[in-house]
Design a protein around this motif. Sequence first.
Motif, PDB file in Angstrom:
ATOM      1  N   GLN A 127       0.825  -1.210   0.000  1.00 53.59           N
ATOM      2  CA  GLN A 127       0.000   0.000   0.000  1.00 53.59           C
ATOM      3  C   GLN A 127       0.861   1.264   0.000  1.00 53.59           C
ATOM      4  O   GLN A 127       0.601   2.203  -0.740  1.00 53.59           O
ATOM      5  CB  GLN A 127      -0.907  -0.002   1.227  1.00 53.59           C
ATOM      6  N   ASP A 128       1.912   1.287   0.833  1.00 54.35           N
ATOM      7  CA  ASP A 128       2.734   2.483   0.940  1.00 54.35           C
ATOM      8  C   ASP A 128       4.102   2.120   1.510  1.00 54.35           C
ATOM      9  O   ASP A 128       4.240   1.131   2.240  1.00 54.35           O
ATOM     10  CB  ASP A 128       2.055   3.524   1.843  1.00 54.35           C
ATOM     11  N   ILE A 129       5.103   2.922   1.170  1.00 56.93           N
ATOM     12  CA  ILE A 129       6.457   2.760   1.707  1.00 56.93           C
ATOM     13  C   ILE A 129       6.849   4.087   2.331  1.00 56.93           C
ATOM     14  O   ILE A 129       6.859   5.118   1.662  1.00 56.93           O
ATOM     15  CB  ILE A 129       7.463   2.359   0.604  1.00 56.93           C
ATOM     16  N   VAL A 130       7.159   4.054   3.621  1.00 56.51           N
ATOM     17  CA  VAL A 130       7.449   5.284   4.369  1.00 56.51           C
ATOM     18  C   VAL A 130       8.864   5.221   4.931  1.00 56.51           C
ATOM     19  O   VAL A 130       9.257   4.236   5.564  1.00 56.51           O
ATOM     20  CB  VAL A 130       6.442   5.487   5.523  1.00 56.51           C
ATOM     21  N   ASP A 131       9.606   6.291   4.689  1.00 61.71           N
ATOM     22  CA  ASP A 131      10.952   6.408   5.234  1.00 61.71           C
ATOM     23  C   ASP A 131      10.898   7.297   6.474  1.00 61.71           C
ATOM     24  O   ASP A 131      10.507   8.465   6.398  1.00 61.71           O
ATOM     25  CB  ASP A 131      11.892   7.015   4.174  1.00 61.71           C
ATOM     26  N   GLN A 132      11.282   6.757   7.629  1.00 65.72           N
ATOM     27  CA  GLN A 132      11.230   7.533   8.868  1.00 65.72           C
ATOM     28  C   GLN A 132      12.166   8.735   8.827  1.00 65.72           C
ATOM     29  O   GLN A 132      11.976   9.696   9.565  1.00 65.72           O
ATOM     30  CB  GLN A 132      11.600   6.638  10.058  1.00 65.72           C
ATOM     31  N   ARG A 133      13.159   8.670   7.947  1.00 71.05           N
ATOM     32  CA  ARG A 133      14.101   9.776   7.865  1.00 71.05           C
ATOM     33  C   ARG A 133      13.408  11.070   7.446  1.00 71.05           C
ATOM     34  O   ARG A 133      13.783  12.165   7.870  1.00 71.05           O
ATOM     35  CB  ARG A 133      15.221   9.442   6.879  1.00 71.05           C
ATOM     36  N   GLU A 134      12.390  10.966   6.610  1.00 74.80           N
ATOM     37  CA  GLU A 134      11.667  12.160   6.173  1.00 74.80           C
ATOM     38  C   GLU A 134      10.942  12.820   7.343  1.00 74.80           C
ATOM     39  O   GLU A 134      10.823  14.039   7.407  1.00 74.80           O
ATOM     40  CB  GLU A 134      10.662  11.784   5.076  1.00 74.80           C
ATOM     41  N   LEU A 135      10.457  11.982   8.273  1.00 74.36           N
ATOM     42  CA  LEU A 135       9.795  12.534   9.454  1.00 74.36           C
ATOM     43  C   LEU A 135      10.810  13.207  10.367  1.00 74.36           C
ATOM     44  O   LEU A 135      10.565  14.283  10.914  1.00 74.36           O
ATOM     45  CB  LEU A 135       9.063  11.414  10.207  1.00 74.36           C
ATOM     46  N   LEU A 136      11.977  12.557  10.537  1.00 73.88           N
ATOM     47  CA  LEU A 136      13.006  13.123  11.397  1.00 73.88           C
ATOM     48  C   LEU A 136      13.608  14.386  10.807  1.00 73.88           C
ATOM     49  O   LEU A 136      14.050  15.267  11.544  1.00 73.88           O
ATOM     50  CB  LEU A 136      14.112  12.090  11.644  1.00 73.88           C
ATOM     51  N   LYS A 137      13.632  14.467   9.493  1.00 71.82           N
ATOM     52  CA  LYS A 137      14.231  15.629   8.831  1.00 71.82           C
ATOM     53  C   LYS A 137      13.533  16.917   9.247  1.00 71.82           C
ATOM     54  O   LYS A 137      14.172  17.952   9.466  1.00 71.82           O
ATOM     55  CB  LYS A 137      14.173  15.466   7.312  1.00 71.82           C
ATOM     56  N   LYS A 138      12.198  16.864   9.388  1.00 67.98           N
ATOM     57  CA  LYS A 138      11.461  18.051   9.801  1.00 67.98           C
ATOM     58  C   LYS A 138      11.846  18.464  11.218  1.00 67.98           C
ATOM     59  O   LYS A 138      11.961  19.651  11.525  1.00 67.98           O
ATOM     60  CB  LYS A 138       9.961  17.770   9.720  1.00 67.98           C
ATOM     61  N   VAL A 139      12.052  17.453  12.083  1.00 68.96           N
ATOM     62  CA  VAL A 139      12.447  17.755  13.463  1.00 68.96           C
ATOM     63  C   VAL A 139      13.826  18.394  13.496  1.00 68.96           C
ATOM     64  O   VAL A 139      14.057  19.404  14.188  1.00 68.96           O
ATOM     65  CB  VAL A 139      12.429  16.473  14.321  1.00 68.96           C
ATOM     66  N   PHE A 140      14.758  17.814  12.722  1.00 68.82           N
ATOM     67  CA  PHE A 140      16.124  18.346  12.727  1.00 68.82           C
ATOM     68  C   PHE A 140      16.200  19.707  12.046  1.00 68.82           C
ATOM     69  O   PHE A 140      17.087  20.509  12.362  1.00 68.82           O
ATOM     70  CB  PHE A 140      17.076  17.358  12.052  1.00 68.82           C
ATOM     71  N   ASP A 141      15.286  19.979  11.133  1.00 67.67           N
ATOM     72  CA  ASP A 141      15.243  21.322  10.536  1.00 67.67           C
ATOM     73  C   ASP A 141      14.925  22.373  11.600  1.00 67.67           C
ATOM     74  O   ASP A 141      15.467  23.487  11.576  1.00 67.67           O
ATOM     75  CB  ASP A 141      14.191  21.371   9.414  1.00 67.67           C
ATOM     76  N   ILE A 142      14.055  22.006  12.534  1.00 67.50           N
ATOM     77  CA  ILE A 142      13.727  22.920  13.632  1.00 67.50           C
ATOM     78  C   ILE A 142      14.952  23.150  14.505  1.00 67.50           C
ATOM     79  O   ILE A 142      15.272  24.289  14.878  1.00 67.50           O
ATOM     80  CB  ILE A 142      12.558  22.356  14.463  1.00 67.50           C
ATOM     81  N   PHE A 143      15.654  22.064  14.839  1.00 67.53           N
ATOM     82  CA  PHE A 143      16.861  22.199  15.656  1.00 67.53           C
ATOM     83  C   PHE A 143      17.920  23.015  14.937  1.00 67.53           C
ATOM     84  O   PHE A 143      18.636  23.815  15.560  1.00 67.53           O
ATOM     85  CB  PHE A 143      17.421  20.821  16.004  1.00 67.53           C
ATOM     86  N   ASN A 144      18.045  22.835  13.624  1.00 65.90           N
ATOM     87  CA  ASN A 144      19.021  23.617  12.864  1.00 65.90           C
ATOM     88  C   ASN A 144      18.672  25.105  12.900  1.00 65.90           C
ATOM     89  O   ASN A 144      19.564  25.960  12.967  1.00 65.90           O
ATOM     90  CB  ASN A 144      19.076  23.124  11.417  1.00 65.90           C
ATOM     91  N   SER A 145      17.381  25.411  12.851  1.00 64.28           N
ATOM     92  CA  SER A 145      16.959  26.815  12.946  1.00 64.28           C
ATOM     93  C   SER A 145      17.297  27.393  14.312  1.00 64.28           C
ATOM     94  O   SER A 145      17.743  28.548  14.428  1.00 64.28           O
ATOM     95  CB  SER A 145      15.448  26.931  12.697  1.00 64.28           C
ATOM     96  N   ILE A 146      17.118  26.587  15.364  1.00 63.13           N
ATOM     97  CA  ILE A 146      17.468  27.035  16.711  1.00 63.13           C
ATOM     98  C   ILE A 146      18.969  27.264  16.811  1.00 63.13           C
ATOM     99  O   ILE A 146      19.437  28.216  17.459  1.00 63.13           O
ATOM    100  CB  ILE A 146      17.004  26.002  17.758  1.00 63.13           C
ATOM    101  N   GLN A 147      19.751  26.387  16.166  1.00 62.72           N
ATOM    102  CA  GLN A 147      21.201  26.561  16.147  1.00 62.72           C
ATOM    103  C   GLN A 147      21.585  27.908  15.548  1.00 62.72           C
ATOM    104  O   GLN A 147      22.406  28.647  16.097  1.00 62.72           O
ATOM    105  CB  GLN A 147      21.854  25.444  15.329  1.00 62.72           C
ATOM    106  N   VAL A 148      20.992  28.217  14.404  1.00 64.48           N
ATOM    107  CA  VAL A 148      21.310  29.475  13.727  1.00 64.48           C
ATOM    108  C   VAL A 148      20.919  30.657  14.589  1.00 64.48           C
ATOM    109  O   VAL A 148      21.677  31.638  14.724  1.00 64.48           O
ATOM    110  CB  VAL A 148      20.601  29.545  12.359  1.00 64.48           C
ATOM    111  N   MET A 149      19.732  30.590  15.220  1.00 65.86           N
ATOM    112  CA  MET A 149      19.283  31.686  16.082  1.00 65.86           C
ATOM    113  C   MET A 149      20.232  31.876  17.256  1.00 65.86           C
ATOM    114  O   MET A 149      20.564  33.010  17.626  1.00 65.86           O
ATOM    115  CB  MET A 149      17.866  31.399  16.580  1.00 65.86           C
TER     116      MET A 149
END
Length: 291
Positions: free
Chosen positions: A146-168
């Motif tokens: 039915q579907d193939i899901v890569d958990q990395r795509e879900l984690l990428k959004k979380v790490f994008d937030i952390f990367n933004s906090i790093q820059v700030m």
Amino acid sequence: MRLKYVLNEVLVGLWRNVTMTVAMIITMSVSLTMLGASVLLYMQVDQMKNFYYGEIEVSIFLRDDVSEAQRTAVDQAIAGNPLVDSKQYESKEEAFKKFQVIWRDSPDFIKSVTPDSLPESFRVKLKDPEQYATFADQMRGMQGIQDIVDQRELLKKVFDIFNSIQVMALVVAGVMALAALLLVGNTIQVAAYSKRREVAVMKLVGASNWFIQAPFVLEAVAAGLIGSILGFIFLFVSKVVLLDGRLQALTNVLTPIPNGNVWLMLPLLAGVGAAVSAVTAWVTLRFYLRV
């Protein structure tokens, strides 16, 4: 004798401009705290990436009407794929038990879901998570999937937030560092102006440039070191009181910060604080104090 004189002048200089010295120490401590926090955040995000990416799985969800032959074919395709490190089959009942554990604090939500509502799946761990696209292309199109899901795509959004906090955090640390530099330069100018006659006399009697400049530079270095120590203490106390105390529940999501990483901030902050203060003081003296 010279060393004793220089150290005495440093103490006198710090006390003479005590209000500006305190302001310089506070500004330096705040900027170094932000710098230490941003460095710790960088280290922690990298650690989290290594931990979570190492645990990443590819979920292959099967259709509700999948046949036994289709399920077996998918199982064999996964087992024979050279990109696969390990696999685990999860039935509807097992998926429902996991669902009950995850949502145990929402009993009404659990009651609205039945085992038949959840798809059976294969949980696949790849030897190299970066090869997800290749693996998905090989599996996609097989009957029963039915579907193939890569958990990395879900984690990428979380790490994008952390990367933004790093820059700030780095931006705030940079602004505070600029304020600290200006304050150090201004404090050194005031100290040099208040001792302009002494400097002139020392120059007349043949004192070297280094001997005249040393007290001012060491005064700035002392303030920088005190600020770095205060910044480290704030970081360590925040880690113990917040992350190891009231916010300890976050360690279920965030990997815990090792005490060793926090202790590494002490020499880092001390080195940065002393070096920045010394260079700023020396440059200020070169332009302001003609010796």
